[in-house]
Structures are given as C-alpha cells and as structure tokens.
Design an enzyme around this catalytic site. Structure first.
Site, PDB file in Angstrom:
ATOM      1  N   GLU A  42       0.746  -1.197   0.113  1.00  0.00           N
ATOM      2  CA  GLU A  42      -0.060   0.167   0.109  1.00  0.00           C
ATOM      3  C   GLU A  42       0.837   1.386  -0.067  1.00  0.00           C
ATOM      4  OE1 GLU A  42      -2.998   0.422  -0.659  1.00  0.00           O
ATOM      5  OE2 GLU A  42      -3.642  -1.719  -0.587  1.00  0.00           O
ATOM      6  N   TYR A 125      -6.883   6.247   4.082  1.00  0.00           N
ATOM      7  CA  TYR A 125      -6.906   5.075   3.140  1.00  0.00           C
ATOM      8  C   TYR A 125      -6.051   4.048   3.676  1.00  0.00           C
ATOM      9  CZ  TYR A 125      -5.496   2.163  -0.713  1.00  0.00           C
ATOM     10  OH  TYR A 125      -5.315   1.351  -1.439  1.00  0.00           O
ATOM     11  N   ASP A 143      -9.682   4.425  -2.571  1.00  0.00           N
ATOM     12  CA  ASP A 143      -8.547   4.963  -3.272  1.00  0.00           C
ATOM     13  C   ASP A 143      -9.124   5.584  -4.813  1.00  0.00           C
ATOM     14  OD1 ASP A 143      -9.047   2.950  -5.244  1.00  0.00           O
ATOM     15  OD2 ASP A 143      -7.019   2.344  -5.602  1.00  0.00           O
ATOM     16  N   CYS A 198     -12.619   0.096 -15.433  1.00  0.00           N
ATOM     17  CA  CYS A 198     -13.310   1.572 -15.540  1.00  0.00           C
ATOM     18  C   CYS A 198     -12.119   2.563 -15.271  1.00  0.00           C
ATOM     19  CB  CYS A 198     -14.046   1.642 -14.385  1.00  0.00           C
ATOM     20  SG  CYS A 198     -15.231   3.186 -14.233  1.00  0.00           S
ATOM     21  N   CYS A 205     -16.272  -0.391 -21.134  1.00  0.00           N
ATOM     22  CA  CYS A 205     -17.423  -0.676 -20.712  1.00  0.00           C
ATOM     23  C   CYS A 205     -17.894  -2.085 -21.388  1.00  0.00           C
ATOM     24  CB  CYS A 205     -18.461   0.459 -21.212  1.00  0.00           C
ATOM     25  SG  CYS A 205     -18.179   2.012 -20.559  1.00  0.00           S
ATOM     26  N   CYS A 208     -17.114  -4.447 -18.705  1.00  0.00           N
ATOM     27  CA  CYS A 208     -17.718  -4.062 -17.313  1.00  0.00           C
ATOM     28  C   CYS A 208     -18.950  -4.744 -16.825  1.00  0.00           C
ATOM     29  CB  CYS A 208     -17.601  -2.503 -17.061  1.00  0.00           C
ATOM     30  SG  CYS A 208     -18.113  -1.979 -15.455  1.00  0.00           S
ATOM     31  N   CYS A 214     -24.782   1.129 -15.052  1.00  0.00           N
ATOM     32  CA  CYS A 214     -24.011   2.501 -14.849  1.00  0.00           C
ATOM     33  C   CYS A 214     -24.794   3.705 -15.014  1.00  0.00           C
ATOM     34  CB  CYS A 214     -22.692   2.147 -15.597  1.00  0.00           C
ATOM     35  SG  CYS A 214     -21.425   3.577 -15.584  1.00  0.00           S
TER      36      CYS A 214
END
Length: 297
Positions: A42, A125, A143, A198, A205, A208, A214
């Site tokens: 991270e 975060y 994030d 995305c 798309c 997705c 969406c």
C-alpha cells in the site's frame, strides 16, 4: 437516494463475481504476504504503477520480512532500497511506522483500525486498506480507482472530485456489504475494476459487470464539467533533480562530496534548492566538509 444506494447488493454480486474470474495474481494478495506485505504494497502503490512496484516489493520483503526487521535498520537503508519508485518520503514513513510497530506492537502490524491509524505515515486510506485486505474487516477503502467506479456507476459523472469529499465517504459507507468478509472482497474487487476496466482513460465498458446499470453510461457518458483534473509533470522539475541527487547517494557506500552531487544537474540554483529540500525532508543528512549521505538515525 439512488436505486443503487437502496439496493447496493446489485453492485456487489456482479463486481465480486467479475473479480473472482479476473483478479490479477499479485504477491500482496497471497496468504503468505501477511499484513506486513499488504502494508508495504500500500505504501509503494501510492502514485506508482504495479509494474514498477513488483520488483522492489519482492526485494523489500526478502530483506525485511517483518516490520521489526526494517525497524532495526537505519532509515537511509529504506531510502536506498526504495530505488526509483518515486516520492521517497514514503520510504521514511514506512520505516517510521515499522519502528512504531516494534515499540508498540511487538514488531507486528496491529489488527485494530485505530492502532493502524495512529502509526506514523498511515492515513485514512492506508489504515482502511490494511484492515480490510490483511484482516478481512469491514471498512470503506477509497482510493482513486474505487472513487472513479463509484462516481461513474452510482453518481453518474465521469470523474470524482480532485480530493476525497465527505459525500464520497458517506456513499462508500452506505454501499458497504454488511458481512465483513463480503465487504473486504468488495473493497478489493471495486478497486481492481477501476484499475483494469473503469480506467481514467479509454474505459472498457463492454467488459464491465456494471455496464447495464452504470449511471454515467446510461446518461450518455457526459463529459467532465468540474475543476480541471491535475496532471503530473516530471521532466525539468525539482522532483527530477531530487531523484538524480538521491540516485547518486543510493549508489554510494561512503558520504558523497558536494562536487560529486554537482554532476547530477546542470542548473546550480535548482540543484541547491532540491538538495536543501531533501535535507529538510530528512532524506539526506549533511556532514562536515560539504559531504552528504542517506540518514542513519
């Protein structure tokens, strides 16, 4: 409240199913990585792509498999091992967190979210990400990738605001699955969807799992009409000069004289400003006789 907010399970199931089929096999996702591996990843992945992180991550964990191992080293060794990942203050912060864990938590990564948040260098975060990904806890992990997915799929805009807002936090919490394990899986899955499908540019798309619902796509993909999105430049900036100075210091086993550092950059005023900044940030330690080294204490 949108239909998605009323029925968040309509988001969870397709995204988690997609993740089950398409998640990348990354070392920090494997069980043997443990909480320390998750934390290291991270820190490294902030503003740095996976492809650049992978080799440094592997070397880091081989050298310092536990926080206590890193804590026993000088902070300059963390800066040296950070290599060219960029934003090297992250290395100092990770080292400071390791020392705090050695002092407060027997050299291990704490499970408690509040204890994670109290570590130096660990913000909202990172604490949520470690608690969720390492310990399977229920936290909103926001994030850039997750924020973009929620902005498009739920809010119906192309991009989230430049900085995380209270409204985004409320939305992310409202959409969390009730079950801890499902919430942790959702956090990882929504992040991966933003990283692979995305994306900020050239979203895919057709691949997705949320395409049919969406909000942004159904609205005809309206163009971003908020504040200009911040771009990043590097060439010719103080960041580039700092990177060149640090590269010379990382390669050296002994203190480096000023005249050697002068070869890093042609413009003396900018070079001096960059070096002063490195000293002020604790990344470089000045010595007598105009010599410099990575920090020892």
């Amino acid at each position: 409240m949108t239909a998605t907010e009323q029925n968040p399970a309509a988001l969870h199931a397709p995204v988690i199913s997609w993740f089950d089929a398409h998640a990348r096999d990354l070392p920090w996702r494997r069980p043997e990585a443990g909480a320390w591996g998750v934390m290291v990843s991270e820190f490294m992945l902030q503003q740095t792509p996976v492809s650049r992180v992978l080799p440094v991550y592997e070397q880091w964990l081989a050298r310092w498999p536990r926080p206590a191992d890193l804590a026993a080293e000088a902070p300059g060794e963390a800066v040296r091992a950070w290599g060219r990942l960029g934003y090297p203050r992250r290395a100092l912060r990770l080292h400071a967190a390791a020392r705090a864990m050695a002092e407060r938590h027997d050299g291990e990564v704490p499970r408690d979210h509040a204890q994670l948040l109290a570590l130096p260098g660990v913000g909202e975060y990172t604490a949520a990400a470690v608690a969720s990904f390492a310990y399977g806890q229920r936290h909103a992990v926001l994030d850039t990738n997750v924020r973009r997915v929620l902005a498009r799929a739920v809010t119906g805009v192309q991009y989230p605001p430049n900085a995380t807002t209270a409204a985004e936090r409320r939305l992310a919490r409202a959409l969390l699955p009730d079950d801890e394990a499902t919430a942790a899986r959702w956090a990882a899955a929504s992040m991966e969807l933003g990283a692979l499908v995305c994306t900020a540019k050239n979203e895919t798309c057709v691949a997705c799992p949320l395409a049919a619902s969406c909000a942004w796509r159904l609205a005809g993909k309206p163009a971003h009409d908020g504040p200009a999105r911040r771009g990043q430049t590097y060439a010719g900036t103080d960041r580039q000069v700092r990177g060149r100075l640090l590269a010379l210091l990382r390669e050296a086993t002994d203190p480096v004289p000023q005249h050697h550092l002068d070869t890093a950059w042609h413009e003396p005023v900018q070079r001096a400003r960059a070096l002063d900044g490195l000293v002020a940030d604790g990344l470089v330690e000045p010595l007598e006789g105009g010599r410099y080294r990575l920090p020892l204490g």
